[in-house]
Design a protein around this motif. Structure first.
Motif, mmCIF file in Angstrom:
data_model
loop_
_atom_site.group_PDB
_atom_site.id
_atom_site.type_symbol
_atom_site.label_atom_id
_atom_site.label_comp_id
_atom_site.label_asym_id
_atom_site.label_seq_id
_atom_site.Cartn_x
_atom_site.Cartn_y
_atom_site.Cartn_z
ATOM 1 N N MET A 139 -4.928 20.372 -1.610
ATOM 2 C CA MET A 139 -6.316 20.473 -1.156
ATOM 3 C C MET A 139 -6.345 20.922 0.291
ATOM 4 S SD MET A 139 -9.307 17.573 -1.051
ATOM 5 C CE MET A 139 -10.040 18.018 -2.608
ATOM 6 N N GLN A 140 -7.247 21.842 0.588
ATOM 7 C CA GLN A 140 -7.411 22.311 1.956
ATOM 8 C C GLN A 140 -8.163 21.266 2.762
ATOM 9 O OE1 GLN A 140 -6.004 25.238 3.036
ATOM 10 N NE2 GLN A 140 -5.098 25.190 0.990
ATOM 11 N N GLN A 141 -7.633 20.899 3.909
ATOM 12 C CA GLN A 141 -8.264 19.895 4.767
ATOM 13 C C GLN A 141 -9.218 20.564 5.749
ATOM 14 O OE1 GLN A 141 -7.832 16.594 4.395
ATOM 15 N NE2 GLN A 141 -6.517 16.988 2.649
ATOM 16 N N ARG A 163 -10.009 12.978 -1.546
ATOM 17 C CA ARG A 163 -10.929 13.073 -2.678
ATOM 18 C C ARG A 163 -12.259 12.405 -2.337
ATOM 19 N NH1 ARG A 163 -10.098 13.777 -8.527
ATOM 20 N NH2 ARG A 163 -11.849 12.830 -9.636
ATOM 21 N N ARG A 164 -12.200 11.246 -1.695
ATOM 22 C CA ARG A 164 -13.441 10.568 -1.321
ATOM 23 C C ARG A 164 -14.255 11.411 -0.347
ATOM 24 N NH1 ARG A 164 -10.780 4.593 -0.634
ATOM 25 N NH2 ARG A 164 -10.592 4.177 -2.868
ATOM 26 N N GLN A 165 -13.577 12.008 0.601
ATOM 27 C CA GLN A 165 -14.284 12.860 1.554
ATOM 28 C C GLN A 165 -14.926 14.046 0.844
ATOM 29 O OE1 GLN A 165 -11.860 14.288 4.773
ATOM 30 N NE2 GLN A 165 -13.499 15.505 5.682
ATOM 31 N N ALA A 166 -14.204 14.630 -0.108
ATOM 32 C CA ALA A 166 -14.748 15.770 -0.845
ATOM 33 C C ALA A 166 -15.967 15.362 -1.666
ATOM 34 C CB ALA A 166 -13.670 16.360 -1.750
ATOM 35 N N VAL A 167 -15.900 14.189 -2.298
ATOM 36 C CA VAL A 167 -17.019 13.723 -3.120
ATOM 37 C C VAL A 167 -18.248 13.459 -2.260
ATOM 38 C CG1 VAL A 167 -17.842 11.838 -4.586
ATOM 39 C CG2 VAL A 167 -15.560 12.798 -4.952
ATOM 40 N N THR A 168 -18.071 12.722 -1.164
ATOM 41 C CA THR A 168 -19.226 12.411 -0.319
ATOM 42 C C THR A 168 -19.808 13.669 0.312
ATOM 43 O OG1 THR A 168 -17.725 11.875 1.520
ATOM 44 C CG2 THR A 168 -18.505 10.051 0.170
ATOM 45 N N ALA A 189 -20.139 5.552 0.937
ATOM 46 C CA ALA A 189 -20.266 6.292 2.192
ATOM 47 C C ALA A 189 -19.634 5.572 3.374
ATOM 48 C CB ALA A 189 -21.745 6.556 2.488
ATOM 49 N N THR A 190 -19.568 4.244 3.320
ATOM 50 C CA THR A 190 -19.113 3.472 4.478
ATOM 51 C C THR A 190 -17.941 2.559 4.145
ATOM 52 O OG1 THR A 190 -21.366 3.493 5.373
ATOM 53 C CG2 THR A 190 -19.846 1.870 6.286
ATOM 54 N N GLY A 191 -18.132 1.664 3.190
ATOM 55 C CA GLY A 191 -17.095 0.676 2.887
ATOM 56 C C GLY A 191 -15.844 1.279 2.279
ATOM 57 N N GLN A 192 -16.015 2.105 1.259
ATOM 58 C CA GLN A 192 -14.945 2.824 0.574
ATOM 59 C C GLN A 192 -13.764 1.927 0.177
ATOM 60 O OE1 GLN A 192 -13.940 6.372 2.845
ATOM 61 N NE2 GLN A 192 -15.793 7.378 2.131
ATOM 62 N N PRO A 193 -14.010 0.935 -0.678
ATOM 63 C CA PRO A 193 -12.899 0.122 -1.185
ATOM 64 C C PRO A 193 -12.099 0.892 -2.229
ATOM 65 C CG PRO A 193 -14.897 -0.472 -2.322
ATOM 66 C CD PRO A 193 -15.295 0.552 -1.279
#
Length: 428
Positions: A426-428, A40-45, A237-241
């Motif tokens: 979700m498709q990767q 999800r984080r990858q999709a959002v960014t 974008a970087t830390g992603q806590p």
């Protein structure tokens, strides 16, 4: 400086573009797929970057022309909000304002009083067990392992014995946009170090098995809209806590929606922002942004007495309950970076927010796939009701209870298990 000279001085401004990602529509599209936290984080960014790249590429030629002309000194691109931070002369600012892709231009905020939500701190010896940890029901056999807690503050120390072992390390765990350093430091007043130790300290924290990261978004303890933008961007974008502590408020009372989009993007990316409610009580309507559009934490003293200066509601943005919940925030022992083994007792909603962030890390250890909304619901539903029966504008939904929140999340996750016929991967 005379008027002619002033026309050639560059000022830093925030330039927001007209095109922004439709967060509601994108959230709806994510709900239809079985997206894990990382996916999800990858999709959002990726979606944010796609929108920003398309419109920013149209403005960059103008920025470069203005740079060659001497009216732009520098510029930096952002995706969390589709914007630039630009150092420009008055003529450069006027040229940017006339560009069709530009929605608004905001000046850099000047230094004001401290934005940190802390009241007082007394030097102390370390208790064997913090009263605050006992008050919230302990750790229930968990330690937050696997979770990452971030903080935006004036600094944090990786040298203190409470935080040394669980700093995540590497080049994606610490960022100071104002004065780049490779090692986390907290030379101002120890605020960030103390709040983090309440959340994930080795012996005094709620979730000592969680790791931590930090960004200096409040240089010298003052709110700065550019430094905050830089930290907000770095976090997504970087830390992603998994959990992000925000123990600070904007300088003015009431509802200021200038950071609302940033908070919404964090939540969309499954980063739980936990906000200190502030220390502007006992008056009603003493809330401040951005905590009044996030999960806000007020403070109580021993015996579940409301901390006198804990900010009260109702919420100035939407008239809802404020704060969301309360947690211990009076004479709480925390780490202090004077030496690697120094401690203080501190008051305020900042340390209360740290305790709630630690509790959220325990919840994620129990249910790693829990969403931000589910974590928030569990923390509310599991809280111990205080004051008048039901939610109120002093104690919110009640005092943090780790056992109560864990039981609530167990129920929520059990009820939320999807049918394989209604959700596609979700498709990767």
């Amino acid at each position: 400086m005379n008027e002619s000279q002033a026309q050639h001085v560059a000022h830093r401004v925030i330039v927001d573009l007209t095109t922004q990602l439709d967060l509601t529509h994108f959230d709806d599209s994510l709900r239809s797929v079985a997206a894990g936290r990382a996916a999800r984080r990858q999709a959002v960014t990726s979606a944010l970057r796609g929108v920003a790249d398309a419109s920013q590429s149209r403005l960059i030629p103008l920025l470069e022309r203005l740079r060659r002309r001497g009216d732009v000194a520098e510029y930096e691109r952002f995706i969390i909000v589709n914007r630039f931070v630009v150092g420009a002369t008055p003529a450069g600012i006027r040229a940017l304002a006339a560009a069709p892709d530009v929605a608004t231009i905001s000046e850099e905020t000047p230094p004001t009083g401290s934005a940190l939500a802390v009241v007082r701190a007394d030097v102390t010896n370390l208790d064997s067990v913090s009263w605050a940890l006992r008050a919230i029901g302990g750790r229930e056999g968990l330690d937050g392992h696997g979770g990452v807690v971030g903080i935006i503050d004036a600094g944090a120390s990786a040298a203190h014995e409470q935080l040394r072992q669980n700093f995540r390390g590497g080049n994606t765990s610490w960022f100071n946009p104002s004065a780049p350093t490779s090692t986390p430091t907290d030379i101002l007043r120890g605020h960030g170090t103390g709040v983090l130790s309440a959340a994930i300290g080795r012996t005094i924290g709620v979730a000592p098995g969680a790791r931590w990261i930090a960004c200096v978004g409040l240089p010298d303890g003052h709110y700065n809209n550019i430094a905050l933008t830089q930290c907000a961007e770095w976090m997504i974008a970087t830390g992603q806590p998994d959990i992000l502590i925000n123990p600070w408020q904007l300088p003015e009372p009431g509802c200021d929606r200038s950071l609302q989009r940033i908070v919404a993007v964090w939540r969309l990316a499954e980063i739980l922002p936990v906000f200190a409610a502030g220390n502007y009580g006992p008056e009603p309507r003493s809330d401040r942004s951005p905590s009044n559009y996030g999960f806000s934490v007020g403070a109580v003293a021993r015996g579940d007495r409301l901390f006198a200066r804990s900010s009260r509601g109702p919420n100035s943005c939407d008239r809802s309950i404020y704060p969301t919940i309360v947690a211990p925030g009076s004479a709480v022992p925390v780490a202090y970076p004077l030496t690697p083994s120094s401690y203080i007792r501190t008051d305020g909603s900042s340390v209360a927010a740290g305790l709630v962030a630690g509790a959220a890390a325990l919840l994620l250890q129990r249910h790693p796939d829990a969403s931000v909304a589910e974590l928030e619901e569990a923390l509310r539903a599991g809280a111990v009701d205080l004051g008048p029966r039901g939610p109120d504008n002093d104690f919110g939904y009640g005092r943090l209870s780790v056992p109560g929140a864990l039981k609530a999340l167990d129920r929520i996750r059990s009820a939320a298990k999807p049918s394989s016929s209604t959700v596609r991967p979700m498709q990767q």
